[in-house]
Design a protein around this motif. Sequence first.
Motif, PDB file in Angstrom:
ATOM      1  N   TYR A   6      31.111  35.298  40.005  1.00 16.46           N
ATOM      2  CA  TYR A   6      31.708  36.305  39.138  1.00 16.46           C
ATOM      3  C   TYR A   6      30.985  37.629  39.338  1.00 16.46           C
ATOM      4  CZ  TYR A   6      33.687  32.125  37.211  1.00 16.46           C
ATOM      5  OH  TYR A   6      34.335  30.943  37.077  1.00 16.46           O
ATOM      6  N   THR A   8      31.490  40.724  37.524  1.00 13.63           N
ATOM      7  CA  THR A   8      31.222  41.599  36.393  1.00 13.63           C
ATOM      8  C   THR A   8      30.702  40.790  35.210  1.00 13.63           C
ATOM      9  OG1 THR A   8      33.423  41.383  35.433  1.00 13.63           O
ATOM     10  CG2 THR A   8      33.128  43.102  37.098  1.00 13.63           C
ATOM     11  N   GLU A  11      33.475  38.917  33.478  1.00 13.11           N
ATOM     12  CA  GLU A  11      33.902  37.649  34.071  1.00 13.11           C
ATOM     13  C   GLU A  11      32.926  36.530  33.705  1.00 13.11           C
ATOM     14  OE1 GLU A  11      34.142  38.933  38.147  1.00 13.11           O
ATOM     15  OE2 GLU A  11      36.330  38.978  38.064  1.00 13.11           O
ATOM     16  N   ASN A  40      37.700  34.945  41.429  1.00 17.47           N
ATOM     17  CA  ASN A  40      37.580  36.394  41.483  1.00 17.47           C
ATOM     18  C   ASN A  40      38.889  37.074  41.825  1.00 17.47           C
ATOM     19  OD1 ASN A  40      34.901  36.312  40.861  1.00 17.47           O
ATOM     20  ND2 ASN A  40      34.235  36.208  42.993  1.00 17.47           N
ATOM     21  N   ALA A  42      42.115  36.532  40.979  1.00 14.38           N
ATOM     22  CA  ALA A  42      43.134  36.720  39.944  1.00 14.38           C
ATOM     23  C   ALA A  42      42.494  36.676  38.574  1.00 14.38           C
ATOM     24  CB  ALA A  42      44.208  35.659  40.087  1.00 14.38           C
ATOM     25  N   SER A  43      41.466  37.491  38.366  1.00 10.19           N
ATOM     26  CA  SER A  43      40.736  37.415  37.103  1.00 10.19           C
ATOM     27  C   SER A  43      41.601  37.799  35.918  1.00 10.19           C
ATOM     28  CB  SER A  43      39.476  38.282  37.161  1.00 10.19           C
ATOM     29  OG  SER A  43      39.831  39.635  37.338  1.00 10.19           O
ATOM     30  N   GLY A  44      42.532  38.742  36.081  1.00 13.80           N
ATOM     31  CA  GLY A  44      43.410  39.118  34.980  1.00 13.80           C
ATOM     32  C   GLY A  44      44.314  37.974  34.570  1.00 13.80           C
ATOM     33  N   ALA A  45      44.915  37.310  35.540  1.00 12.88           N
ATOM     34  CA  ALA A  45      45.778  36.165  35.249  1.00 12.88           C
ATOM     35  C   ALA A  45      44.959  35.011  34.698  1.00 12.88           C
ATOM     36  CB  ALA A  45      46.529  35.736  36.508  1.00 12.88           C
ATOM     37  N   SER A  46      43.738  34.855  35.185  1.00  9.75           N
ATOM     38  CA  SER A  46      42.877  33.776  34.702  1.00  9.75           C
ATOM     39  C   SER A  46      42.491  33.998  33.250  1.00  9.75           C
ATOM     40  CB  SER A  46      41.615  33.674  35.550  1.00  9.75           C
ATOM     41  OG  SER A  46      41.935  33.329  36.869  1.00  9.75           O
ATOM     42  N   VAL A  47      42.234  35.267  32.921  1.00  8.68           N
ATOM     43  CA  VAL A  47      41.868  35.578  31.539  1.00  8.68           C
ATOM     44  C   VAL A  47      43.040  35.279  30.616  1.00  8.68           C
ATOM     45  CG1 VAL A  47      41.290  37.453  29.947  1.00  8.68           C
ATOM     46  CG2 VAL A  47      40.099  37.262  32.131  1.00  8.68           C
ATOM     47  N   VAL A  48      44.260  35.632  31.030  1.00  9.44           N
ATOM     48  CA  VAL A  48      45.443  35.354  30.215  1.00  9.44           C
ATOM     49  C   VAL A  48      45.633  33.848  30.079  1.00  9.44           C
ATOM     50  CG1 VAL A  48      47.947  35.553  30.114  1.00  9.44           C
ATOM     51  CG2 VAL A  48      46.578  37.536  30.755  1.00  9.44           C
ATOM     52  N   ASP A  51      43.006  32.588  27.756  1.00 14.29           N
ATOM     53  CA  ASP A  51      43.345  32.922  26.371  1.00 14.29           C
ATOM     54  C   ASP A  51      44.396  31.966  25.828  1.00 14.29           C
ATOM     55  OD1 ASP A  51      41.565  35.012  26.292  1.00 14.29           O
ATOM     56  OD2 ASP A  51      43.066  36.573  26.653  1.00 14.29           O
TER      57      ASP A  51
END
Length: 134
Positions: A6, A8, A11, A40, A42-48, A51
């Motif tokens: 990760y 950041t 992340e 690393n 697709a971190s945005g999709a992974s976060v969604v 969630d």
Amino acid sequence: MNTEMYQTPMEVAVYQLHNFSISFFSSLLGGDVVSVKLDNSASGASVVALDNKIEQAMDLVKNHLMYAVREEVEILKEQIRELVEKNSQLERENTLLKNLASPEQLEKFQSRLSPEEPVPESPQAPEAPGGSAV
């Protein structure tokens, strides 16, 4: 925990939150640990996705807790009903015994009470003519 992949702090925090949340909810429910792999790319999709998984787990925990609380409330309501009924019965018995007791018996009882306890009010039973010799 392998946090080198990760880049950041966000992340890393999401990864740690994910592991904590899933293991915590799984331990509460006794279920299998659900695995969501973060990468690393697709971190945005992974976060969604993470969630959504956390929200689902929290909803599941909430439903289980609400069921348990409702069950406990019903048990407590039944216990309260039983205690109110028992209290009423004891109050009726107490009143009957006070009415049937002679003044001498009430005096003897009141003299046994410790000074800290309030003396219960007792209705005066009519004395027999010529006094009683109990």
